[in-house]
Design a protein around this motif. Structure first.
Motif, short mmCIF file in Angstrom:
data_model
loop_
_atom_site.label_atom_id
_atom_site.label_comp_id
_atom_site.label_asym_id
_atom_site.label_seq_id
_atom_site.Cartn_x
_atom_site.Cartn_y
_atom_site.Cartn_z
N MET A 17 111.24 -0.33 80.29
CA MET A 17 109.91 -0.34 80.92
C MET A 17 110.04 -0.58 82.43
O MET A 17 109.38 0.09 83.22
N VAL A 18 110.91 -1.50 82.81
CA VAL A 18 111.10 -1.82 84.23
C VAL A 18 111.64 -0.60 84.99
O VAL A 18 111.14 -0.24 86.05
N GLY A 20 111.32 2.46 84.13
CA GLY A 20 110.23 3.44 84.16
C GLY A 20 109.21 3.15 85.23
O GLY A 20 108.74 4.06 85.92
N PHE A 21 108.84 1.88 85.40
CA PHE A 21 107.89 1.52 86.45
C PHE A 21 108.43 1.89 87.83
O PHE A 21 107.69 2.33 88.70
N ILE A 22 109.73 1.72 88.01
CA ILE A 22 110.35 2.07 89.30
C ILE A 22 110.51 3.58 89.42
O ILE A 22 110.12 4.19 90.41
N TYR A 24 109.16 6.19 87.91
CA TYR A 24 107.96 7.04 87.96
C TYR A 24 106.92 6.54 88.97
O TYR A 24 105.79 7.03 88.98
N ASN A 25 107.32 5.62 89.83
CA ASN A 25 106.46 5.18 90.93
C ASN A 25 106.28 6.36 91.88
O ASN A 25 107.22 7.11 92.14
N GLY A 30 107.58 9.65 90.94
CA GLY A 30 106.28 9.79 90.29
C GLY A 30 105.49 11.00 90.72
O GLY A 30 104.95 11.74 89.88
N PHE A 53 101.82 2.19 76.65
CA PHE A 53 102.87 1.22 76.98
C PHE A 53 103.34 0.45 75.75
O PHE A 53 104.52 0.14 75.63
N TYR A 145 115.88 9.71 84.36
CA TYR A 145 115.33 8.43 83.93
C TYR A 145 116.08 7.91 82.70
O TYR A 145 116.47 6.75 82.65
#
Length: 161
Positions: A17-18, A20-22, A24-25, A30, A53, A145
């Protein structure tokens, strides 16, 4: 020697998850991903993000339960005794005493995670994307990713003893 570390598996799922947050920012991949995926702000607003999520975390956890067999070499020996070391021959315990921590490092787990990403995730994502008529950019953003994520997950699972 612990082969199944539930804390490591949970941390590995969180790491997906972390990353992915970075990844796909909008300041990283992103914006490019949105274009390649033909995703719009309008489509994103209509989504149930808690469901997305939540399920993404469940899927990441399922993946983390499969990774020990890929990133921890000792799992092969463990499987030979049917998963029950108590019923194993004495040679099992001797082997584990001698080699139980061999190649149990973050670096080695990351290496096998990258191999998993390149040889499993990339072909699966690439095949789907080809039939969905998606671009090479779409394939490489998503596969990138998963290669990075599997490296991090593999490092956590293999390195945390």
């Amino acid at each position: 020697m612990e082969l199944f570390n539930p804390v490591a598996m949970l941390l590995a799922a969180v790491s997906a998850m972390v990353v992915g947050f970075i990844w796909y920012n909008p300041k990283v991949f992103g914006t490019a991903w949105m274009t390649a995926a033909e995703m719009t702000e309008e489509k994103m607003k209509g989504a149930n993000m808690a469901k997305i999520f939540g399920l993404a975390f469940v899927f990441a956890f399922l993946l983390s339960t499969a990774l020990p067999g890929i990133v921890i070499h000792q799992m092969g020996v463990f499987s030979l005794v049917g998963g029950d070391p108590a019923s194993a021959l004495p040679s099992y315990e001797i082997f584990i005493t001698d080699y139980g921590d061999a190649f149990r490092t973050f670096k080695h787990g990351a290496f096998h995670g990258v191999l998993t990403g390149v040889f499993i995730a990339l072909p699966i994502l690439g095949t789907n994307a080809l039939f969905e008529r998606k671009s090479a950019k779409y394939i490489f953003i998503n596969a990138g990713y998963w290669i990075v994520t599997l490296a991090v997950m593999g490092a956590i699972i293999c390195g945390m003893k």
